[in-house]
Design a protein around this motif. Structure first.
Motif, mmCIF file in Angstrom:
data_model
loop_
_atom_site.group_PDB
_atom_site.id
_atom_site.type_symbol
_atom_site.label_atom_id
_atom_site.label_comp_id
_atom_site.label_asym_id
_atom_site.label_seq_id
_atom_site.Cartn_x
_atom_site.Cartn_y
_atom_site.Cartn_z
ATOM 1 N N GLY A 277 0.816 -1.222 0.000
ATOM 2 C CA GLY A 277 0.000 0.000 0.000
ATOM 3 C C GLY A 277 0.843 1.263 0.000
ATOM 4 N N GLU B 98 2.481 1.723 -3.417
ATOM 5 C CA GLU B 98 1.549 2.083 -4.495
ATOM 6 C C GLU B 98 0.708 3.312 -4.164
ATOM 7 O OE1 GLU B 98 1.224 -0.035 -7.417
ATOM 8 O OE2 GLU B 98 3.076 -0.868 -6.572
ATOM 9 N N ARG C 120 -1.656 3.536 -1.825
ATOM 10 C CA ARG C 120 -3.048 3.124 -1.579
ATOM 11 C C ARG C 120 -3.374 3.267 -0.099
ATOM 12 N NH1 ARG C 120 -5.160 -0.917 -5.420
ATOM 13 N NH2 ARG C 120 -3.980 -0.603 -7.337
ATOM 14 N N SER D 77 -11.824 0.126 -4.575
ATOM 15 C CA SER D 77 -11.427 1.045 -5.648
ATOM 16 C C SER D 77 -9.933 0.898 -5.880
ATOM 17 C CB SER D 77 -11.737 2.488 -5.231
ATOM 18 O OG SER D 77 -10.795 2.892 -4.244
ATOM 19 N N GLY D 78 -9.390 1.703 -6.763
ATOM 20 C CA GLY D 78 -7.951 1.704 -7.032
ATOM 21 C C GLY D 78 -7.137 2.207 -5.849
ATOM 22 N N ASP D 79 -7.811 2.688 -4.798
ATOM 23 C CA ASP D 79 -7.132 3.147 -3.598
ATOM 24 C C ASP D 79 -7.075 2.056 -2.510
ATOM 25 O OD1 ASP D 79 -5.822 5.108 -2.055
ATOM 26 O OD2 ASP D 79 -7.701 5.641 -1.038
ATOM 27 N N CYS D 80 -7.691 0.918 -2.808
ATOM 28 C CA CYS D 80 -7.756 -0.163 -1.810
ATOM 29 C C CYS D 80 -6.452 -0.956 -1.814
ATOM 30 C CB CYS D 80 -8.946 -1.072 -2.121
ATOM 31 S SG CYS D 80 -9.082 -2.502 -1.035
ATOM 32 N N ILE D 81 -5.902 -1.177 -0.619
ATOM 33 C CA ILE D 81 -4.654 -1.939 -0.500
ATOM 34 C C ILE D 81 -4.916 -3.429 -0.673
ATOM 35 C CG2 ILE D 81 -2.745 -2.565 1.028
ATOM 36 C CD1 ILE D 81 -3.362 0.084 2.589
ATOM 37 N N THR E 271 -8.707 -3.826 -9.896
ATOM 38 C CA THR E 271 -8.353 -2.608 -9.155
ATOM 39 C C THR E 271 -6.920 -2.618 -8.644
ATOM 40 O OG1 THR E 271 -9.211 -3.663 -7.163
ATOM 41 C CG2 THR E 271 -10.704 -2.178 -8.342
ATOM 42 N N ALA F 188 -5.967 -4.324 -6.032
ATOM 43 C CA ALA F 188 -5.930 -4.646 -4.598
ATOM 44 C C ALA F 188 -5.454 -6.088 -4.432
ATOM 45 C CB ALA F 188 -7.320 -4.483 -3.984
#
Ligand SMILES: *Cc1c(COP(=O)(O)O)cnc(C)c1O
Length: 392
Positions: A122, A125, A127, A180-184, A215, A217
């Motif tokens: 995370g 990246e 995230r 989402s693309g922010d999820c680790i 995504t 993740a």
């Protein structure tokens, strides 16, 4: 005073009051049979919470552990030993996918390793949050607890250092919405154990894999309860048709000796750099010898056949308190029409069977994976009277 009552009383004086103190103290076991300190015999359909995979005092486990403890019991991670290498190679071979192993002492520690791996990913990246399932259980240490979706054991110890968002288990569209693309990473059990042995709808885990792929993740499968033959497969995810990025194991792996494992596949296997993680006892030679004995002696065909026998025997019982049976392999819950699982557990013990009141309306059956047909038939034959007793 009975020996059981004496030990219980002394336990209550000497221990912290974090457990609901059980009424029975076990003295010894053999296969699926156990004896309490007053000499009463039971058939054990709890299996130390899906841990005692080879049953009690299995000769191969006794031999492997005795031999190892008499040879070298501990090395620390400052020295290598062969049993840990054999075990890691063996697990990777059973998994059939390239990966790397970290060995711990328990389930929660296996999940801490997964959590730290994911945190590294995370940070790298950029995230920011985790997703886990409502009613999921991942352990009691702060990292694993932060992922555990049970408010009663979680909330009083928060706030936690990481943002974890909970979704209803088994709902693929809710998962899609949350990731989402922010999820680790997404942490899921392939079947929820502590929630009541609750399998997801067909296709849910494959959908979770697709959502994570889309995504970026990481998908973490917590197979601490579901793996090592419990469902009739080495690992539950193999039957579900997906490969996680990170897999965690513990419970049945050591057959009663404490060991956990965190396995990263592909790139997830090499996220830790030197110094990032460690454990003094993790991968202890005695625990590894025990795990190798378990892997050598489990019979998956027996688990499948015995699980089917137990399930169909229970399903054939027509009783107003029994609503249904769910689960996989030798990992089942009898679902009650009323919240009387504590009464079922008590009536079963009085009839000579250990079962686990897992949820108010669910009784867990997770016997040793060596349970015999005769022992299964004995439980099934006794169960209607146990239900009747519990209904009163
Ligand atoms: C039991 C369990 C854990 C925690 O394992 P401990 O060895 O008690 O720390 C974590 N996840 C799942 C799915 C479990 O069943």
């Amino acid at each position: 005073m009975s020996n059981n009552n004496d030990i219980r009383h002394r336990f209550e004086q000497a221990f912290m009051p974090n457990y609901g103190v059980p009424p029975v103290a076990l003295a010894r076991g053999e296969g699926t049979r156990v004896w309490d300190v007053d000499g009463r015999q039971y058939l054990d359909f709890v299996g130390g919470i899906a841990v005692s995979s080879l049953g009690h005092a299995h000769p191969a486990l006794v031999e492997a552990v005795s031999r190892q403890v008499a040879t070298i019991a501990h090395t620390s991670n400052l020295f290598l030993h062969e049993p840990e290498v054999l075990l890691a190679e063996r697990l990777l071979g059973l998994l059939g996918a390239p990966g790397r192993v970290f060995l711990a002492n328990s389930g929660t520690e296996a999940n801490e390793a997964a959590y730290k791996l994911a945190l590294k990913y995370g940070r790298r990246e950029g995230r920011g949050y985790f997703v886990a399932a409502e009613n999921g259980f991942h352990g009691r240490t702060i990292g694993a607890l932060s992922l555990t979706g049970k408010q009663s054991i979680r909330d009083q110890f928060g706030p936690f250092p990481v943002d974890v968002r909970f979704v209803p288990y088994g709902d693929a569209s809710a998962l899609k919405e949350a990731v989402s693309g922010d999820c680790i990473a997404v942490f899921l059990e392939p079947t929820q154990g502590e929630a009541g042995v609750v399998p997801p709808p067909d296709g849910y885990l494959v959908a979770a894999r697709e959502i994570c792929d889309a995504t970026g993740a990481l998908l973490v499968a917590d197979e601490i309860q579901s793996a090592i033959g419990r469902t009739g497969h080495w690992f539950a995810h193999q039957a579900d048709g997906f490969l996680p990025d990170i897999l965690t194991l513990a419970k049945g792996l050591g057959g009663g000796l404490p060991i956990g494992a965190c396995i990263g596949f592909g790139e997830a296997g090499t996220l830790f750099d030197k110094g990032d993680h460690g454990s003094t006892f993790g991968g202890n030679p005695v625990a590894c010898a025990a795990a190798l004995a378990v892997l050598d002696h489990l019979d998956l065909d027996h688990v499948k056949a015995a699980g089917a026998r137990l399930r169909s025997g229970l399903e054939a019982i027509d009783h107003p308190l029994l609503k249904g049976v769910r689960g996989r392999g030798l990992w089942l819950a009898t679902v009650l029409s009323e919240p009387r699982s504590a009464e079922v557990q008590r009536a079963a013990a009085a009839a000579g069977f250990l079962v686990n009141a897992l949820q108010p309306d669910a009784v867990r059956l997770a016997p040793p994976l060596v349970v015999t047909d005769g022992e299964i038939d004995a439980l099934v034959a006794a169960f209607p009277a146990i239900l009747t007793e519990a209904a009163q």
